[in-house]
Design an enzyme around this catalytic site. Structure first.
Site, PDB file in Angstrom:
ATOM      1  N   GLY A  21      -9.791 -29.375 -45.728  1.00  0.00           N
ATOM      2  CA  GLY A  21     -10.720 -30.302 -46.435  1.00  0.00           C
ATOM      3  C   GLY A  21     -11.432 -30.682 -45.565  1.00  0.00           C
ATOM      4  CB  CYS A  22     -14.598 -29.960 -44.411  1.00  0.00           C
ATOM      5  SG  CYS A  22     -14.240 -30.505 -43.207  1.00  0.00           S
TER       6      CYS A  22
END
Lengths: 374, 241
Positions: A21-22
């Site tokens: 995730g980012c």
């Protein structure tokens, strides 16, 4: 090589792989009008929960108008010996027109920061001529040389009239730490909130990753890392960080600066359509895409990614061909926005002329309007 | 209960407030990316103004969620019951692994809508997309019904690549005059007139009730019904790339 885990208590970057995730976000004013970093900070802050506090960063374009002809080097130092060694090196290779410690403010949640310096430089003309390289190659070689050979020093930004600001922390805190909301104004900004998955997270490993005026922010987890790395390392790039972002930056630099491909062509190399999809296209498209896939098979980036590529005069947003990461684009007059989530755009511009999610492999390119010189 | 939200509102605080509220009807104003709204909720009517965050109505078990704005990704992820109505577009993976309940989207949806959708006995999930859908619509669909009405006007195709790849149950209705290219050979496509299919009529009438559209007009058109083709079962699903 800059290795510093002091205060973070984590292993060194490059030593560990953790199985992402980012968040990514960008704004550009195509009329060339500048804005402070306040909006981009608010944009990335709405996506706080996509990152975990182990990295945040920004790239601003058009932020150094008074020094726009000089390379702006941003450096992390472990200690003053590293600074001394680096400055000795810089003096031998560049004319230093300005140098100072970068202004930062104390922010809750940001700690363990290295010593951060900024230099405005120009290659020494005699050195440059003798090197038999063009200016870009010369600067890249010097950056690589500092990063590889000087203990405790890391060049994290090296373009003209642009700058990267990054570190370990949540992006909104990093933005305030560097005073982006007060001290800088640019026509384009990109931002990243990091959730490091393969590497532990350190100041130099935060995004954006930059080379000359190119910068990349990236959300994803590419499965073709080693194939891509092996290929670009044949051309003198050295992937020392084990991060996807580093190898993506080198791929784009190679295709754009060395192979002179256009951004649209680059998208067809790194995010190429499936053969079955190419088969359904027009003869002309088929010919072009087949050629590009065959010419650069090792530069196909596989696995989920959404990236924003920043360059002098514009930004490009691109998803992997299967669109395994989210990305939304919005437009309002001359302003254009890209964000992992729609909220990252709506928070700074509620009423948009247009909002859309680009399909996988289809680049969205926003450039300064014709004739605008930023 | 009315809750005013802004960019500083943390999703946990918000969702705790919604859960703790004794009121059946909850109105959220100014929503900006807060995740997991209505997750696992059973008996509430939640109205959202703004942009709700990812996983809106995930595991929803009953009640209604109305969105005035666009929904982001994974709306109705694994939902079990209830209804989600989006007055706008919905992002990627809408109705992912849905096992019951209904999702109505007035506009378009992104990639992977209805993937892994399934059905069991009287649990028969339904997704209706008013506009168009992105690639991988109904990938691995195992049950339930997906309807795409094609009311968009941006010139894009009603579906994109890899629609129904690995589909082995359930049904898709695509409102278009000619069969979109690249439907897998393991899928049977049958052309019908909308008004002749009772099941479809009921679903389209519900859609029109929510979005004030003309059901008779929408149904007086050809639809392609996609179902798994049992005469041509899967041998190898993907190409060699």
């Amino acid at each position: 090589m800059f290795v510093n885990n002091s205060g973070i208590g984590a292993p060194f970057e490059g030593e560990v792989r953790i199985p992402s995730g980012c968040a990514v976000s960008a704004i550009i004013d195509r009329s060339g009008k500048t804005m402070t970093g306040e909006k981009i900070i608010r944009s990335i802050a709405t996506m706080h929960d996509r990152s975990n506090g182990l990295g945040g960063g920004f790239a601003g374009y058009g932020i150094y108008p008074d020094y726009k002809d000089y390379y702006a080097f941003h450096l992390f130092y472990n200690d003053f010996q590293a600074r001394k060694a680096t400055e000795d090196y810089l003096i031998k290779h560049f004319e230093i027109v300005y140098s100072s410690e970068m202004k930062t403010r104390k922010v809750k949640g940001i700690w363990g920061e290295p010593i951060i310096y900024r230099y405005f430089l120009y290659p020494l003309s005699k050195r440059l001529t003798n090197s038999l390289m063009d200016e870009g190659q010369y600067v890249v070689k010097c950056v690589n040389s500092i990063n590889a050979d000087i203990d405790g020093a890391f060049v994290f930004s090296s373009g003209k009239n642009m700058g990267i600001f990054k570190g370990v922390g949540y992006p909104e805190d990093i933005g305030k730490f560097y005073l982006l909301d007060e001290e800088y104004a640019g026509y384009a900004w990109t931002a990243h909130g990091r959730y490091p998955t393969n590497t532990p997270g350190w100041w130099g490993g935060a995004h954006p990753f930059g080379l000359l005026d190119y910068s990349i922010v990236h959300n994803g987890e590419i499965s073709s890392y080693d194939a891509n790395r092996r290929y670009v390392e044949m051309f003198g790039y050295k992937c020392s960080l084990q991060t996807d972002t580093e190898v993506i930056t080198y791929i784009i630099d190679y295709l754009i600066r060395v192979k002179k491909l256009t951004l649209n062509e680059i998208a067809k190399v790194i995010s190429a359509s499936f053969w079955s999809t190419i088969d359904e296209k027009s003869e002309e498209e088929k010919r072009e895409e087949t050629f590009l896939r065959k010419a650069f098979p090792s530069l196909l980036i596989n696995g989920p990614f959404s990236i924003i590529f920043g360059f002098d005069g514009g930004i490009m947003a691109l998803n992997d061909r299967l669109k395994l990461r989210s990305m939304v684009c919005g437009e309002k007059g001359d302003l254009a926005y890209v964000s992992s989530e729609e909220c990252g755009i709506r928070v700074i511009e509620l009423n948009l002329d247009r909002i859309f999610a680009p399909a996988g492999g289809v680049p969205v390119i926003y450039k300064l309007n014709e004739g605008v010189n930023a | 209960m009315v809750i005013e939200i802004d960019e500083k509102t943390d999703f946990r605080t918000l969702n705790e407030k919604i859960r703790a509220s004794g009121d059946k009807a909850v109105l959220l104003n100014g929503c900006i990316g807060q995740r997991y709204i209505a997750t696992g909720v059973s008996e509430k009517d939640i109205t959202v103004h703004g942009t709700p965050g990812n996983a809106l109505g995930a595991y929803l078990n009953g009640g209604n969620v109305y969105v005035y704005g666009n929904a982001q990704d994974a709306t109705g992820d694994t939902m079990n019951g209830g209804t989600i109505v989006v007055h706008g577009n919905a992002g990627d993976a809408t109705g992912y692994a849905m096992r019951g309940g209904k999702i109505y989207v007035s506009g378009n949806t992104g990639y992977r809508a209805g993937i892994h959708m399934k059905a069991y006995m009287d649990l028969k999930p339904v997704i209706v997309i008013g506009g168009r859908a992105g690639s991988f619509l109904g990938e691995y669909q195992a049950g339930g019904i997906i309807v795409v009405l094609g009311r968009h006007n941006d010139g894009q195709p009603i579906i994109n690549n890899f629609c129904g790849t690995g589909m082995h149950g359930g049904k898709m209705y695509l409102r278009c005059d000619s069969l979109p290219k690249s439907i897998p050979t393991q899928i049977r496509a049958e052309k019908v007139c909308g008004k002749d299919v009772k099941e479809l009529k009921d679903i389209v009438c519900d859609y029109c009730r929510y979005f004030d559209a003309d059901a008779a007009e929408l149904l007086d058109a050809s639809f392609f019904v996609l179902t798994p083709n049992t005469d041509n079962p899967y041998k190898r699903m993907y190409t060699n790339n």
